[in-house]
Design an enzyme around this catalytic site. Structure first.
Site, mmCIF file in Angstrom:
data_model
loop_
_atom_site.group_PDB
_atom_site.id
_atom_site.type_symbol
_atom_site.label_atom_id
_atom_site.label_comp_id
_atom_site.label_asym_id
_atom_site.label_seq_id
_atom_site.Cartn_x
_atom_site.Cartn_y
_atom_site.Cartn_z
ATOM 1 N N ALA A 240 0.801 -1.229 0.000
ATOM 2 C CA ALA A 240 0.000 0.000 0.000
ATOM 3 C C ALA A 240 0.828 1.269 0.000
ATOM 4 C CB ALA A 240 -0.932 -0.004 1.211
ATOM 5 N N GLY A 243 -0.443 5.008 0.730
ATOM 6 C CA GLY A 243 -1.894 4.892 0.821
ATOM 7 C C GLY A 243 -2.720 5.602 -0.221
ATOM 8 N N GLY A 244 -2.106 6.078 -1.303
ATOM 9 C CA GLY A 244 -2.880 6.788 -2.320
ATOM 10 C C GLY A 244 -4.000 5.950 -2.909
ATOM 11 N N LYS A 245 -3.677 4.707 -3.272
ATOM 12 C CA LYS A 245 -4.702 3.838 -3.863
ATOM 13 C C LYS A 245 -5.673 3.325 -2.797
ATOM 14 C CE LYS A 245 -1.729 2.448 -7.725
ATOM 15 N NZ LYS A 245 -0.530 3.183 -7.234
ATOM 16 N N ASP A 306 0.311 -3.305 -5.971
ATOM 17 C CA ASP A 306 1.130 -2.240 -6.569
ATOM 18 C C ASP A 306 2.578 -2.626 -6.304
ATOM 19 O OD1 ASP A 306 2.247 0.035 -7.555
ATOM 20 O OD2 ASP A 306 1.207 1.421 -6.219
ATOM 21 N N CYS A 359 4.458 0.840 -11.911
ATOM 22 C CA CYS A 359 4.697 2.107 -12.618
ATOM 23 C C CYS A 359 5.941 1.943 -13.489
ATOM 24 C CB CYS A 359 4.818 3.284 -11.660
ATOM 25 S SG CYS A 359 6.027 3.072 -10.337
#
Length: 431
Positions: A240, A243-245, A306, A359
């Site tokens: 995580a 914590g943006g997502k 992620d 990314c």
């Protein structure tokens, strides 16, 4: 400061980044501490020269026939800021803070060389060893994709729908030049500007303190939306980070159901607590050990991975990492990704989805990684979901489309979707 002092400051920082192989942000901070007379506008302009120089480091050096910090910084003003060499010489004349003039050889090279004659890695400003991966990923469009990664990025925000609407946030940020993002329904975008322009400090806005929005690239918002989480679901944000997502999932689920946020790196995870409070989330549990998830195997509707990666999709924002990246780094990351996939897969319930995101724009970390997983014992119970069957429902009326592989995996890029580079594979657990 006049342009001469700003140019000299950028040269000093570029030399520091090169010699000590350190992040740009650290070098800028230290330079600012040592030069407190420089105002915020000066520091922003100097930072812009440094970032612009490193985005086009190879082509600047080739055109100047000189890869020194001075040559790179001058090339920024010539090529990207539109200041002709003769005009710059006039502006620097008599400025005691200006750097030494460039050599005649560098100026003559710049006047005579044509980038079309340069090798492919120079034309794309790519490390030579990465060039084959770009050509594999994008085919005949590889150069356009590479060039788009060398432009300044916009500032993207995500409206927190638990507290505000996009219209409300746009009104609050009207003086910042903010507009709609284009793809993600909660996205707001502030253009990057040019030359010495600086982006607004939106985190100082009262609307940010109230939790109306978060700073988040639209690509990150898009992949969070592709997870498909809705009110009442059970979701796990594996890896995580800050914590943006997690925040995006919680808002999409309207604070109903449950989001579990896990990351083994406590330093990366630390900011999440304050962000969750500001956003007004009530359906998130945070874990910093896998033991905290014990008993939850095969319980989640959605598991978002992620994964740690090389960050090649973020080169617009972090151009210095492009030149520090090595094949060894790539090998380390792909090994970590394989482990993370195995760890995360066991939490997906039958019929649930495993969404793998990086990314990165390198096949080894993306489609090749997923192909290996699906052929493994841990991945044999999963099947790929074609992103093209999900995209129209997630983003109705949106014309922009990501690159989609023959297996149905999506790649977002600055050229195709106007975002940072992201890869997204959606897998469903059959059994």
């Amino acid at each position: 400061m006049r342009i001469g002092g700003r140019l000299q400051g950028a040269i000093e920082i570029l030399a520091d980044v090169e010699e000590r192989r350190r992040p740009i942000a650290n070098a800028l901070k230290d330079w600012g501490t040592a030069h407190r007379f420089a105002g915020s506008g000066d520091r922003a302009a100097i930072g812009n020269i440094v970032y612009d120089a490193l985005r086009l480091k190879l082509s600047h050096a080739w055109l100047m026939d000189d890869d020194s910090p001075a040559a790179l910084a001058h090339a920024v003003l010539f090529r990207q800021w539109g200041i002709a060499p003769e005009a710059l010489a006039e502006r620097l004349d008599g400025d005691k803070f200006a750097p030494e003039p460039l050599s005649d050889a560098a100026l003559q090279a710049f006047a005579s060389r044509n980038l079309a004659d340069a090798p492919d890695d120079v034309r794309g400003d790519l490390p030579e060893w990465i060039l084959p991966a770009f050509k594999q990923n994008f085919g005949e469009n590889w150069l356009a994709e590479a060039e788009a990664l060398n432009l300044r990025p916009p500032l993207d925000l995500r409206v927190n729908t638990l507290k505000a609407t996009r219209e409300k946030v746009l009104k609050a940020l009207a003086r910042s030049g903010a507009g709609e993002g284009g793809i993600a329904p909660e996205a707001i975008r502030i253009p990057p500007g040019s030359g010495p322009d600086r982006l607004p400090n939106v985190t100082a806005e009262l609307s940010f303190q109230k939790g109306w929005f978060e700073v988040q690239d639209q690509g990150s918002q898009i992949v969070a939306k592709l997870v498909g989480a809705k009110a009442g679901d059970q979701a796990l944000d594996f890896c995580a980070g800050g914590g943006g997502k997690t925040l995006a999932l919680a808002a999409a689920m309207e604070n109903a159901g449950q989001v579990h946020a896990y990351d083994a790196d406590r330093t990366r995870l630390a900011p999440i607590i304050e962000r969750l409070k500001r956003a007004g989330t009530r359906n998130v549990q945070v874990h910093d050990t896998l033991e905290g998830l014990s008993g939850l195997e095969a319980r989640f509707d959605h598991v978002l991975v992620d994964a740690p990666c090389t960050g090649t999709g973020t080169w617009r924002r972090r151009p210095d990492i492009k030149w520090r990246l090595s094949e060894k780094n790539l090998e380390e990351r792909t090994a970590q990704q394989a482990e993370v996939l195995v760890d995360a897969a066991r939490f997906v319930k039958p019929g649930g989805h495993l969404v793998y995101v990086t990314c990165s724009l390198l096949p080894a970390e993306n489609q090749d990684q997923i192909a290996r997983f699906l052929q493994s014992e841990s991945g044999s119970g999963f099947a790929a979901v074609d992103v093209e069957t999900v995209w129209p429902a997630a983003f109705p009326g949106v014309e922009a489309r990501p690159h989609v592989s023959c297996a149905g995996f999506a790649t977002l890029t600055p050229a195709a979707t106007g975002t940072d580079g992201f890869f997204c594979a959606i897998l469903v657990r059959k059994s």
